[in-house]
Structure formats: structure tokens, C-alpha cells
Design an enzyme around this catalytic site. Sequence first.
Site, mmCIF file in Angstrom:
data_model
loop_
_atom_site.group_PDB
_atom_site.id
_atom_site.type_symbol
_atom_site.label_atom_id
_atom_site.label_comp_id
_atom_site.label_asym_id
_atom_site.label_seq_id
_atom_site.Cartn_x
_atom_site.Cartn_y
_atom_site.Cartn_z
ATOM 1 N N ASP A 142 0.803 -1.222 0.000
ATOM 2 C CA ASP A 142 0.000 0.000 0.000
ATOM 3 C C ASP A 142 0.836 1.272 0.000
ATOM 4 O OD1 ASP A 142 0.840 -0.472 2.600
ATOM 5 O OD2 ASP A 142 -1.166 -0.500 3.464
ATOM 6 N N ASP A 154 3.436 0.491 13.125
ATOM 7 C CA ASP A 154 2.731 -0.794 13.115
ATOM 8 C C ASP A 154 3.428 -1.931 13.842
ATOM 9 O OD1 ASP A 154 0.659 0.301 11.562
ATOM 10 O OD2 ASP A 154 1.734 -0.118 9.728
#
Length: 890
Positions: free
Chosen positions: A71, A481
Site C-alpha cells: 500500500d 505498526d
Amino acid sequence: MRRTRILTAVLALAAGLIAGGPPALAADGAPRPALAAESYTWKNARIDGGGFVPGIVFNRKEKNLAYARTDIGGAYRWQESTKTWTPLLDSVGWNDWGHTGVVSLASDSVDPNRVYAAVGTYTNSWDPGNGAVLRSTDRGASWQKTDLPFKLGGNMPGRGMGERLAVDPNRNSVLYLGAPSGKGLWRSTDSGVTWSQVGNFPNAGNYVQDPSDTSGYASDNQGIVWVTFDESTGTSGTATKTVYVGVADKDNAVYRSTDAGATWSRLAGQPTGYLAHKGVLDTVNGYLYIAYSDKGGPYDGGKGRLWRYATATGTWTDISPVAEADTYYGFSGLTVDRQKPGTVMATAYSSWWPDTQIFRSTNSGGTWTKAWDYTSYPNRANRFTMDVSSSPWLTWGANPSPPEQAPKLGWMTEALEIDPFNSSRMMYGTGATIYGTENLAEWDSGGQFTVKPMVQGLEETAVNDLASPPTGAPLLSALGDVGGFRHTDLTKVPSMMFTSPNFTTTTSLDYAETNPNTVVRVGNLDSGPHVAFSTDNGANWFAGSDPSGVSGGGTVAAAADGSRFVWSPAGTGVQYTTGFGSSWSASSGIPSGAVVESDRVDPKTFYGFKSGKFYVSSDGGATFTASAATGLPAGDSVRFKALPGVKGDVWLAGGASDGAYGLWHSTDSGATFTRLSTVEQADTIGFGKAATGASYQTLYTSAKIAGVRGIFRSTDRGATWTRINDDAHQWGWTGGAISGDPRIYGRVYVSTNGRGVIYGDTSDTSGGGTDPTDPTDPTDPAPSGACAVTYTITNQWSGGFQADVRLTNTGTGAWSGWSLGWTFPGGQTISQLWNADYTQSGSAVTARNVGWNANVAAGSSVSFGFTGSWTGSNPKPTAFGLGDQSCTVN
């Protein structure tokens, strides 16, 4: 990947890029900075994965040719001989940073050398540039680009749907692209060179995740989400007649053309109330399989269905493996076995707890089996085994109670593909990695198939901060993350990310310059503390306490000796503490949200910056005073650091193109700053080992110099700069952090926003010749004159101790290198030493300067420290020698 990935990317980009937009590339005739006299080799510090992989594409004509899209981290090609992935978009530069987000990939099944990528990261204002279609005739080794008149969203909601880009399998000069934001369906008839909107396509989509979102992120129309050709309706060289298109519209999700795109109609009888995430066609049996979810993903989805459409009769059949009432997830990952028509698999992509689910049917969806099922709740039986030995951090250090397990089979599993040439190989993407198996046939025979990471070479972390201490691990990282890692070997995957606590995103970290075993990090966590400490160089951690009001990590700074810390968290004002954060006190004189750093020599001096003002504390962070310095960047897109070994030496980088933007230097603790005329724009600053013959550490920056954006190095305090990367190695946005290595000349660590930690090594490992300050150099001049040594045991425990050594030049001449020797009277052994190099033979120890602390003026001192072990007793050394000169012992 966890939900915070969106925020990580957005905050990083908002801080570094949105204000004024990224700078334009230099015109062809602009002056260029010097090219590197030696070549650089660029690699990743291995983490393997670390982010969401929304798409995997196998070529249908050539065996072992596969691609993966990420992404925000570019695209990759599978290398079968090494079982690794090769990055394909490292050439994307600063000006086009958004093109590292890949919303779709297409591999040409007529000419396997051709591959296409639809790129662009955000459809709202966060990405100032439009999307583009990249085309390659050499499998992604090089690209040509066609800019589009609209944005694409590789990191937008709905990015796991697809593929939105498709090549006609019969006439490969024809491509279709589904656009978001109401821009409709687009077509190229010249192999992606030019594109035009398909004006008669009836539906541009209408689904938005959250209409109330004023940022435009969750409120954008997710648009046209997939294109699928029925290759049986065409012949080689003529356009395929039947084309299916998926649209983000719960009432009108699937359209078809039977005349090669001349006309389009809504597919009759289709189910409603759901979004069609994927449409995969089995031409042998004449079935179009569609995976539906009530949401666009990749995080959300509470209900889903699987449907089968018979292309010959128009019959729709609900083939969902479970009743609608029993779903708490949507379906997305969808694939068929090209070697075994009738075998179809699908994923419950949004089944976060207790695990994702994978379903398999060998009779075209008539009946299904599951990858795992309950025996008696909460116990479960798995058809698979997990082997994450190559990426052990995928367990997250967790030990959950059933029915959860660690590692998980996955989450956000929107990419699922069976190798079209090998029924036993399957790959699927998750929020953190690519998993795969090469014995999938065990599923049907009653055995267990083995799931392993198939992700080596694919690096997808967003980097917020970097540190390279003078001793211990060469690299500590703060990541989105996955928190961050301690790399003791850059070529190996660390066994675990930072834990205790596990931050979803680490926003900042620092170590004590003269005591690198002391490390602090801060970050984001849904519930729990936002600060953690380590006393063993980041190997193990313990949580600190939060001041009232803390909502996020912010920035943090450790005192030079590790005795205190200053923290500027999100949600409240700047705080300071002595010790390890059991209690905090509010700092005065500095605004909330300031970026904080420490002086690397004076443990009571800290610095801050906010909205054009520089702040200084000389009392350990209790009070700050605004500097009178002017002309600094007015915004908050600033990063600054203090130079190790020199009190008050501060470098500041940042700004925006509509105001002050560049690199500034202060030698008086920020009282005054001088802007470097050699640097047009700069976003990061870092220090590394000094070059041969240089008395000052090497500078590194991500900057624009002489009209060119790149990674630059200076060995003369910024008077001249050398670009050390090249156009093939740009990695999009590199404005997060940069650090040289204090132990290896020329090594630099570069942050990226989705390509992980890149490190570069120069081919000139000697640093350009014989270094007169290198303690291993036989020509090293021996210091002359008197000396004094203070040896202090600062901490002692059973079998171990820590000591500081202060060496003072009490003579009249300066030293340009030093070597201090002593003998341990108790046979002690050094375990780790910082701010000097050392050798030990038996009880005899020699400590030598490192590059940055070689020069010691008359009357000045240099210090280093170490930890060691002892047995019996731990007496202090009684004699020290500087070469042949005996030193006074204080």
C-alpha cells in the site's frame, strides 16, 4: 499490519510534505552536486515484511513469475531461484513520493516481459500529485510513466479489493483501469501509453466508508474495484468480448460487456446489500466467483457472502461456506486452481479474532472445508502448521489463550493466490507479511500443510526514528505498526520487535550518549503506557508511567549519561524525570508539542523546537528558555540533533517550500544559528564516523542541494556535499530520520515511508586513506605531556560492575590521538566499552580514541565508560599509562 498504519503514514507525510508540497525536481540544465567518488551499496536492514500486502499476481503464461503490491512500499517481483522478492519501485523520487503506493498490478499473459502498475497513495489532499500508470517491458527493471488526470489511492480504504488494472488476455495492447473518486472506468488501447475514460460505462460507484470524514480519506467514493476478462470469448490478437467489472455500489456491484466494451449492462439477478471485493473467473467450468463484504476493508467488515455466477445460463448461486447469521467478517481473498478446475478458495479477511479463516472447495463451492475449526470451544484443530522461524517476531511475543494462537494465520487477508502452475503452492498477504505453503495438497488428503513466511526481500515498514549507538547494537529503529527492532546483525531478521510494552507504533527513541546501555522509546498504544526503558541497549524493556493526559508517543530525549529524560508526549505538555520515569514533572518555558533532544555531552542540557523557536534547558529539563535565534523554519516540520562529543554543537534541518527551508548549525547551544548556504532544502540530519584526516564527524542528510534531491554526505562540516545515492535508489520520501554509523566510516541508515530501513556502505572502507586519528593506524602520533586519570566505579552488583574513566590533558600541547593502558589488579574482564575502542589481553587493557574524540586540547578531558565482570573482589587499577607517559591517578 495494524490499524495505526494509516495514521503513521499520514502523520509522517503531514509533518514532512503536505505544507507547500514536495519540491520540484531540478531542470535539466541545473548545476549538479558532486557524484560520489566511490560507489555505494544499498541494502535493507532485514525485518522481512512489516506491512500490508493487498495484492499478489501470478502470470498465467510463465511459470514462477509473480508480483506483489504494497500500500505504501512499492511493488516486488518474485525470484524463484532464491525464494525472495526484488523491489521494483526504488527509483521513485521525492517529487513523486505518492507513486510508492500501488493500488493495482497487472502482468501480461501474452508477453510476460510486460508488467503494469497503477500508482498513487491518497485520493485526498494528503498526496498533492495525481496517480499514474507505470509500464515496463523488462519485468519491472525499468519503467515508463503515463500521468493520469486524477488521483489513485494505494493506501486508501478499499485498497485490498481488485485487481482494478487488467490486461486483455487476447489483445494485450488493451488495458482497463478502475478509478476511485467517481472518475469511472478507463481504457488504453496502446499498451498503457495513453488512457481515456470509457464514457458509456454506467456506474462510477457510490460507496464511501464514512461520509462525515472531512479529511476526504474515509469519505472518498471507492469507485471501480476490479476488472475480469472471460478469455474464452476472444481469440489471439482480437479483443476479448466479455468483460466483467466490479463497482463499489451495494445495489449494483457487477457489470458486463459482451462486445469488447462497446456497451455495458448491470448483471441481472445479482445479489445486493454487499460490495463485490473480488471477481475471479473459472473459464473451464464457466463460473464467475465473487467475494462479498458489507464494508470496503481492509480493516472493517462484519458480514459477507460468496456467490457463483454461471456465465452460460445467468444463474446465481449462494455458495457461502457458512450461514449469513454466523459471519462476523467479510469475504475478500479469492482464487481458483488453474490446474484443478473446480477448486476454489476464499478468506474471511476481516476475522480479526480469534484468527483469519481460509475456506477451500474442490467442487466449485458445493461444499467447503476450513483451515481450522473448533473441536470443543475454545480448543481448535488446524489443518496447517505454522513455521515462522525465519521471521520469529511474527508471534508478537504473545502467548494468548485459546482459541487465539501465536502466530496467527493472519488478518487483513485480502490477497490469496494459488500458483496457476503448481496446485501445491499458495501465497496470501496479511497485515504484516506474505505467508505461503508449498504442500497445499495436504489439505485434501487429511494431512497438515505448512505455512511459512514467503516474504524475504519485501520490506514494508514506515520508519519514524533511527539510532546507531557507539557500542552495542549498530541499529535501533522506531517503526510504524510493528514498533521497532534492535539489529545486532543487519543481514538477519531480529528475533523479536520491542516488547514490554508492544507499541503499535514507536514515534521516537534515544540512548544515553556516554552510557548507550540506557535507551528510551515512546509510542502509541490503545491502552497502556506510552514510554519504555532499557538498561541493556534495547535488548529488554520495562514500562514507565505516563503523566496525566498522555494520548500518544511524541518525542523523547535521554540525558548524555542516562540520569534523566525529557518527554514531549501527545496530549499534554513537555515533561521531565530523573531515573526511569516512575514520576514526571511538567517542564516550564516550552510549549506543548515541541520536539525535544538532548545535548550529547552535558547531561543537564536539553533542547526543544516549536513553531520557529528554539528552546534550551540547562537544569535537566525543568525549565526551558527560548533562544533569541531567528530565521528558523516557522512550521513544525523540523528535525535536529546535537553532535556527540562536543557540547552545544547542534544541527537543525527542516522547513517548507513556502518559507525558510534548509540546514542550520549552532556551536553555542542554540543561542545563534547559521544557515548553510550550500543546502537549499534539508529534512534530516545525522552523524557518523569521521573521514580519514577529518577532525569532525561525517554529516548525512536527505536534502536538495544544487537543484538535486538525494542522500548527501559531508566530511567538512557542510562546506561541500557529495550525493551518495543515485536515481535508481531514491525510495520516495526519506524525510523521517537519518543516521550515520559511529563505528564504520561511510555507513548511513536512511528512513523510508514504506520501504523499511535502508543502509548504505561505501566502497572506500578506509575512509580515503590512512587516518591519523585511527588508533589502529601505526602512524598514530603518540601524545606527549602530562595526563591525569579519574577511575570511578559507578555501579556494582554480584559478579558485575560499571565504571567511568576520565582522561585529562594536563600538559601544554594538544593531543591528536590517545591510547590509555592499565592492568586490572583483580583480573576483571570488560564486557562492553563505549566512546573508545579497546583491546584486552589477560588483565592488560588498552583503550584508544575513536574518530570524533581524538583531539584533546590542553586542559581538556575525554571520558569513556564500560561494564565488566569480576570474581572475588573488584579493586581499582592503581596505574595508567598514556603511551610511555605515566598519568597521575586522582
